[in-house]
Design a protein around this motif. Structure first.
Motif, short mmCIF file in Angstrom:
data_model
loop_
_atom_site.label_atom_id
_atom_site.label_comp_id
_atom_site.label_asym_id
_atom_site.label_seq_id
_atom_site.Cartn_x
_atom_site.Cartn_y
_atom_site.Cartn_z
N GLY A 134 -13.47 -10.60 13.68
CA GLY A 134 -12.33 -11.47 13.64
C GLY A 134 -12.35 -12.50 12.52
O GLY A 134 -11.47 -13.33 12.41
N GLU A 135 -13.36 -12.47 11.67
CA GLU A 135 -13.44 -13.42 10.57
C GLU A 135 -12.58 -12.93 9.41
O GLU A 135 -12.52 -11.75 9.12
N GLU A 136 -11.96 -13.87 8.72
CA GLU A 136 -11.19 -13.54 7.53
C GLU A 136 -12.10 -13.70 6.32
O GLU A 136 -12.71 -14.75 6.12
N VAL A 137 -12.22 -12.66 5.52
CA VAL A 137 -13.07 -12.69 4.34
C VAL A 137 -12.23 -13.17 3.17
O VAL A 137 -11.08 -12.79 3.01
N ASP A 138 -12.81 -14.02 2.32
CA ASP A 138 -12.11 -14.56 1.16
C ASP A 138 -11.87 -13.44 0.14
O ASP A 138 -12.82 -12.83 -0.36
N ILE A 173 -7.81 -3.38 -2.73
CA ILE A 173 -8.20 -3.49 -1.32
C ILE A 173 -7.54 -2.38 -0.51
O ILE A 173 -8.20 -1.69 0.27
N GLU A 174 -6.24 -2.19 -0.72
CA GLU A 174 -5.51 -1.16 0.02
C GLU A 174 -6.05 0.23 -0.28
O GLU A 174 -6.14 1.08 0.61
N MET A 175 -6.41 0.47 -1.53
CA MET A 175 -6.96 1.77 -1.92
C MET A 175 -8.28 2.04 -1.19
O MET A 175 -8.48 3.12 -0.65
N VAL A 176 -9.17 1.04 -1.16
CA VAL A 176 -10.46 1.22 -0.49
C VAL A 176 -10.26 1.40 1.01
O VAL A 176 -10.90 2.27 1.63
N VAL A 177 -9.36 0.62 1.62
CA VAL A 177 -9.10 0.74 3.06
C VAL A 177 -8.62 2.15 3.40
O VAL A 177 -9.10 2.78 4.33
N SER A 178 -7.67 2.67 2.60
CA SER A 178 -7.11 3.98 2.91
C SER A 178 -8.09 5.12 2.61
O SER A 178 -8.16 6.08 3.37
N GLN A 179 -8.84 5.01 1.55
CA GLN A 179 -9.74 6.10 1.17
C GLN A 179 -11.03 6.13 2.00
O GLN A 179 -11.53 7.20 2.32
N SER A 198 -12.08 -1.27 7.62
CA SER A 198 -11.26 -2.47 7.80
C SER A 198 -11.07 -3.17 6.46
O SER A 198 -11.78 -2.93 5.48
N ARG A 199 -10.09 -4.05 6.44
CA ARG A 199 -9.79 -4.82 5.23
C ARG A 199 -10.98 -5.70 4.83
O ARG A 199 -11.32 -5.78 3.66
N ASN A 200 -11.63 -6.31 5.82
CA ASN A 200 -12.77 -7.18 5.52
C ASN A 200 -13.92 -6.40 4.88
O ASN A 200 -14.55 -6.86 3.93
N LYS A 201 -14.21 -5.21 5.42
CA LYS A 201 -15.29 -4.39 4.84
C LYS A 201 -14.93 -3.96 3.43
O LYS A 201 -15.80 -3.90 2.55
N ALA A 202 -13.65 -3.66 3.19
CA ALA A 202 -13.22 -3.25 1.86
C ALA A 202 -13.40 -4.38 0.86
O ALA A 202 -13.88 -4.17 -0.26
N ILE A 203 -13.04 -5.61 1.26
CA ILE A 203 -13.20 -6.77 0.38
C ILE A 203 -14.67 -7.00 0.07
O ILE A 203 -15.06 -7.23 -1.08
N ALA A 219 -17.12 -4.81 0.13
CA ALA A 219 -17.62 -3.74 -0.73
C ALA A 219 -17.14 -3.92 -2.16
O ALA A 219 -17.90 -3.70 -3.11
N LEU A 220 -15.90 -4.34 -2.35
CA LEU A 220 -15.40 -4.56 -3.71
C LEU A 220 -16.16 -5.70 -4.39
O LEU A 220 -16.50 -5.61 -5.57
N LYS A 221 -16.43 -6.77 -3.66
CA LYS A 221 -17.17 -7.88 -4.23
C LYS A 221 -18.61 -7.47 -4.56
O LYS A 221 -19.16 -7.89 -5.58
N ASN A 222 -19.22 -6.64 -3.71
CA ASN A 222 -20.59 -6.17 -3.97
C ASN A 222 -20.65 -5.28 -5.21
O ASN A 222 -21.71 -5.16 -5.82
N ASN A 223 -19.55 -4.64 -5.55
CA ASN A 223 -19.53 -3.69 -6.67
C ASN A 223 -18.69 -4.18 -7.84
O ASN A 223 -18.15 -3.38 -8.61
N ASP A 224 -18.56 -5.49 -8.01
CA ASP A 224 -17.83 -6.09 -9.13
C ASP A 224 -16.41 -5.53 -9.27
O ASP A 224 -15.97 -5.18 -10.37
N ASN A 225 -15.70 -5.40 -8.15
CA ASN A 225 -14.31 -4.91 -8.09
C ASN A 225 -14.16 -3.47 -8.59
O ASN A 225 -13.07 -3.07 -9.01
N ASP A 226 -15.22 -2.69 -8.56
CA ASP A 226 -15.16 -1.28 -8.93
C ASP A 226 -14.77 -0.47 -7.69
O ASP A 226 -15.54 -0.35 -6.74
#
Length: 158
Positions: free
Chosen positions: A111-115, A124-130, A134-139, A141-148
Motif C-alpha cells: 500500500g505504499e506509494e513509491v516516488d 512505467i506503463e510499459m514495464v507494468v504491462s510487459q 504492480s506499478r510500485n515494483k515497476a518504478i 525496477a526502473l530506478k534500479n536499472n537507470d530507467n532502462d
C-alpha cells in the motif's frame, strides 16, 4: 468510377471534375493510403481513388478517412502476447494461476506509494504491462536499472 460515385456530394463532384481537367492520371492497384502523425496516430484510407499529376510528384486521394491509434494497437498486441505466454506456461504444468499472481502482486505492494520522480509514465506503463507486476515494483525496477526499460523487465521476469 466506383459505387461511391452515386453518394458523392455536389462539392465533391465539382472538385473531381476540376482535378480531372488538370490532366491527372488515375493510379491503379492502390489498396490503402496512410498518413502518419505524431503520437502514434495514423489516418488511413481503404480502397482509395488515387490520381497522379503527369508533370510532378503530386498525388490526389479520394476516399473515406479513418483514424487509427497505433499505441492502442500495440498495447492490444502486447496483451495478446502476454495471454499467449500465460497459456504456454500453464501448458508446461506451472500451477501458479493468474489469481494467485494478482494476489501476490497485491501483497507485495504494501500500500505504499513509491516516488516516481525522474521516471517517465510511459516507461512505467510499459514495464507494468510487459512484466505483469504492480506499478510500485515497476518504478523500483526502473530506478534500479537507470530507467532502462528492457533491463527492468528482465529483472522482474527472471
Amino acid at each position: 468510377m466506383s459505387t461511391e460515385a452515386s453518394i458523392q456530394s455536389r462539392g465533391e463532384q465539382k472538385a473531381r471534375k476540376a482535378i480531372l481537367s488538370l490532366g491527372l492520371k488515375p493510379v491503379n492497384g492502390v489498396n490503402r493510403v496512410t498518413f502518419t502523425r505524431g503520437r502514434g496516430l495514423v489516418y488511413a484510407i481503404s480502397n482509395p481513388e488515387v490520381y497522379k499529376s503527369t508533370n510532378s510528384d503530386t498525388h490526389i486521394v479520394f476516399g473515406v478517412m479513418e483514424m487509427e491509434d497505433l499505441a492502442a494497437r500495440a498495447q492490444q498486441a502486447a496483451m495478446e502476447q502476454q495471454l499467449a505466454a500465460d497459456a504456454e506456461k500453464s501448458a508446461e504444468g506451472e500451477d501458479k494461476t493468474e489469481e494467485a499472481s494478482a494476489a501476490a502482486v497485491a501483497d507485495e505492494d504494501d500500500g505504499e506509494e513509491v516516488d516516481a520522480t525522474g521516471v517517465e509514465e510511459k516507461d512505467i506503463e510499459m514495464v507494468v504491462s510487459q512484466a505483469n507486476v504492480s506499478r510500485n515494483k515497476a518504478i523500483k525496477a526502473l530506478k534500479n536499472n537507470d530507467n532502462d526499460v528492457v533491463n527492468a523487465i528482465m529483472e522482474l521476469t527472471m
